[in-house]
Write an enzyme that holds these catalytic residues in place. Structure first.
Site, PDB file in Angstrom:
ATOM      1  N   ASP A  78      -0.484  -3.642  -0.526  1.00 23.91           N
ATOM      2  CA  ASP A  78      -0.894  -2.601   0.418  1.00 23.91           C
ATOM      3  C   ASP A  78      -1.268  -3.267   1.744  1.00 23.91           C
ATOM      4  O   ASP A  78      -1.945  -4.292   1.756  1.00 23.91           O
ATOM      5  CB  ASP A  78      -2.085  -1.818  -0.151  1.00 23.91           C
ATOM      6  CG  ASP A  78      -2.302  -0.497   0.556  1.00 23.91           C
ATOM      7  OD1 ASP A  78      -2.154   0.555  -0.082  1.00 23.91           O
ATOM      8  OD2 ASP A  78      -2.627  -0.528   1.775  1.00 23.91           O
ATOM      9  N   ASN A 109      -2.725   8.891  -6.517  1.00 22.70           N
ATOM     10  CA  ASN A 109      -3.199  10.033  -5.747  1.00 22.70           C
ATOM     11  C   ASN A 109      -2.065  11.045  -5.661  1.00 22.70           C
ATOM     12  O   ASN A 109      -0.940  10.681  -5.324  1.00 22.70           O
ATOM     13  CB  ASN A 109      -3.614   9.592  -4.345  1.00 22.70           C
ATOM     14  CG  ASN A 109      -4.804   8.645  -4.369  1.00 22.70           C
ATOM     15  OD1 ASN A 109      -5.683   8.770  -5.213  1.00 22.70           O
ATOM     16  ND2 ASN A 109      -4.822   7.687  -3.459  1.00 22.70           N
ATOM     17  N   SER A 140      -1.272  10.226   0.892  1.00 25.22           N
ATOM     18  CA  SER A 140      -0.876  10.219   2.311  1.00 25.22           C
ATOM     19  C   SER A 140       0.578   9.845   2.507  1.00 25.22           C
ATOM     20  O   SER A 140       1.137  10.095   3.576  1.00 25.22           O
ATOM     21  CB  SER A 140      -1.780   9.265   3.114  1.00 25.22           C
ATOM     22  OG  SER A 140      -1.607   7.937   2.685  1.00 25.22           O
ATOM     23  N   HIS A 160       3.556   6.752  -5.926  1.00 26.74           N
ATOM     24  CA  HIS A 160       3.138   5.346  -6.003  1.00 26.74           C
ATOM     25  C   HIS A 160       1.856   5.235  -6.811  1.00 26.74           C
ATOM     26  O   HIS A 160       1.060   6.179  -6.873  1.00 26.74           O
ATOM     27  CB  HIS A 160       2.945   4.746  -4.605  1.00 26.74           C
ATOM     28  CG  HIS A 160       2.028   5.555  -3.728  1.00 26.74           C
ATOM     29  ND1 HIS A 160       2.453   6.681  -3.047  1.00 26.74           N
ATOM     30  CD2 HIS A 160       0.717   5.414  -3.435  1.00 26.74           C
ATOM     31  CE1 HIS A 160       1.438   7.193  -2.367  1.00 26.74           C
ATOM     32  NE2 HIS A 160       0.369   6.451  -2.597  1.00 26.74           N
ATOM     33  N   HIS A 192      -1.529   2.761  -7.234  1.00 30.86           N
ATOM     34  CA  HIS A 192      -2.336   1.681  -6.665  1.00 30.86           C
ATOM     35  C   HIS A 192      -2.885   0.836  -7.819  1.00 30.86           C
ATOM     36  O   HIS A 192      -3.539   1.385  -8.727  1.00 30.86           O
ATOM     37  CB  HIS A 192      -3.546   2.236  -5.915  1.00 30.86           C
ATOM     38  CG  HIS A 192      -3.239   3.111  -4.739  1.00 30.86           C
ATOM     39  ND1 HIS A 192      -3.390   2.694  -3.436  1.00 30.86           N
ATOM     40  CD2 HIS A 192      -2.797   4.399  -4.672  1.00 30.86           C
ATOM     41  CE1 HIS A 192      -3.066   3.687  -2.610  1.00 30.86           C
ATOM     42  NE2 HIS A 192      -2.709   4.737  -3.342  1.00 30.86           N
TER      43      HIS A 192
HETATM   44  P1  AMP Z   1      -1.998   7.181  -0.708  1.00 32.66           P
HETATM   45  O1  AMP Z   1      -3.108   7.508   0.258  1.00 32.66           O
HETATM   46  O2  AMP Z   1      -2.370   7.232  -2.143  1.00 32.66           O
HETATM   47  O3  AMP Z   1      -0.749   7.973  -0.375  1.00 32.66           O
HETATM   48  O4  AMP Z   1      -1.659   5.642  -0.453  1.00 32.66           O
HETATM   49  C1  AMP Z   1      -0.753   5.200   0.503  1.00 32.66           C
HETATM   50  C2  AMP Z   1      -1.016   3.728   0.693  1.00 32.66           C
HETATM   51  O5  AMP Z   1       0.113   3.173   1.336  1.00 32.66           O
HETATM   52  C3  AMP Z   1      -2.233   3.400   1.555  1.00 32.66           C
HETATM   53  O6  AMP Z   1      -3.149   2.606   0.800  1.00 32.66           O
HETATM   54  C4  AMP Z   1      -1.643   2.633   2.734  1.00 32.66           C
HETATM   55  O7  AMP Z   1      -2.473   1.581   3.151  1.00 32.66           O
HETATM   56  C5  AMP Z   1      -0.337   2.119   2.156  1.00 32.66           C
HETATM   57  N1  AMP Z   1       0.717   1.858   3.112  1.00 32.66           N
HETATM   58  C6  AMP Z   1       1.211   2.703   4.055  1.00 32.66           C
HETATM   59  N2  AMP Z   1       2.206   2.122   4.745  1.00 32.66           N
HETATM   60  C7  AMP Z   1       2.371   0.874   4.201  1.00 32.66           C
HETATM   61  C8  AMP Z   1       3.237  -0.227   4.476  1.00 32.66           C
HETATM   62  N3  AMP Z   1       4.164  -0.160   5.447  1.00 32.66           N
HETATM   63  N4  AMP Z   1       3.115  -1.353   3.742  1.00 32.66           N
HETATM   64  C9  AMP Z   1       2.196  -1.426   2.755  1.00 32.66           C
HETATM   65  N5  AMP Z   1       1.350  -0.424   2.439  1.00 32.66           N
HETATM   66  C10 AMP Z   1       1.426   0.706   3.159  1.00 32.66           C
END
Ligand code: AMP
Ligand code: ZN
Length: 114
Positions: free
Chosen positions: A30, A87, A95, A100, A102
């Site tokens: 991340d 999430n 978001s 995905h 985590h």
């Molecule tokens: P969520 O809020 O569960 O959708 O998690 C999305 C995650 O994607 C967040 O923790 C962001 O920091 C991560 N994220 C978004 N863009 C990137 C990227 N280009 N490379 C790595 N992580 C990312």
């Protein structure tokens, strides 16, 4: 999906720190980590969220969980413990609209989540 950031990562169109890859999954760090270990495990196929996972993609779930276990061992959080979080949707705090998981570890987490 052309404008999906995780599709761009899995197609290597934008850089990421990849820690695991096979024919169906990819895992990368991340870029805004919430813990010393913060890895995202995703299917390469664009599946918007857990709720859009259909029967023919269901085999991905044990693969994702097994990949999480392997990465937990590799990043040495298997003994100390970790969280595996998906999430889903607005109230779940999703978001990025590409399913995905985590993998978070290296510190203690509170419960319940905020
Ligand atoms: P969520 O809020 O569960 O959708 O998690 C999305 C995650 O994607 C967040 O923790 C962001 O920091 C991560 N994220 C978004 N863009 C990137 C990227 N280009 N490379 C790595 N992580 C990312
Ligand atoms: Zn996508």
């Amino acid at each position: 999906m052309q404008d999906c950031v995780f599709c761009l990562i899995s197609n290597k169109k934008i850089p990421s720190e990849i820690v695991y890859e096979d024919d169906e999954l990819i895992a990368f760090k991340d870029n805004n980590p919430e813990a010393p270990v913060h890895i995202l495990i995703i299917p390469k196929k664009h599946i918007p969220s857990l709720m859009e996972l259909n029967d023919c993609d269901m085999h991905l779930m044990p693969k994702i969980f097994d990949t999480a276990r392997k990465l937990a061992r590799e990043f040495k959080i298997d003994k100390s413990g970790f969280r595996l979080v998906c999430n889903c949707g607005k109230d779940g705090g999703q978001s990025v609209g590409h399913m995905h998981f985590h993998l978070l570890g290296g510190r203690a987490f509170k419960w319940p989540p905020g």
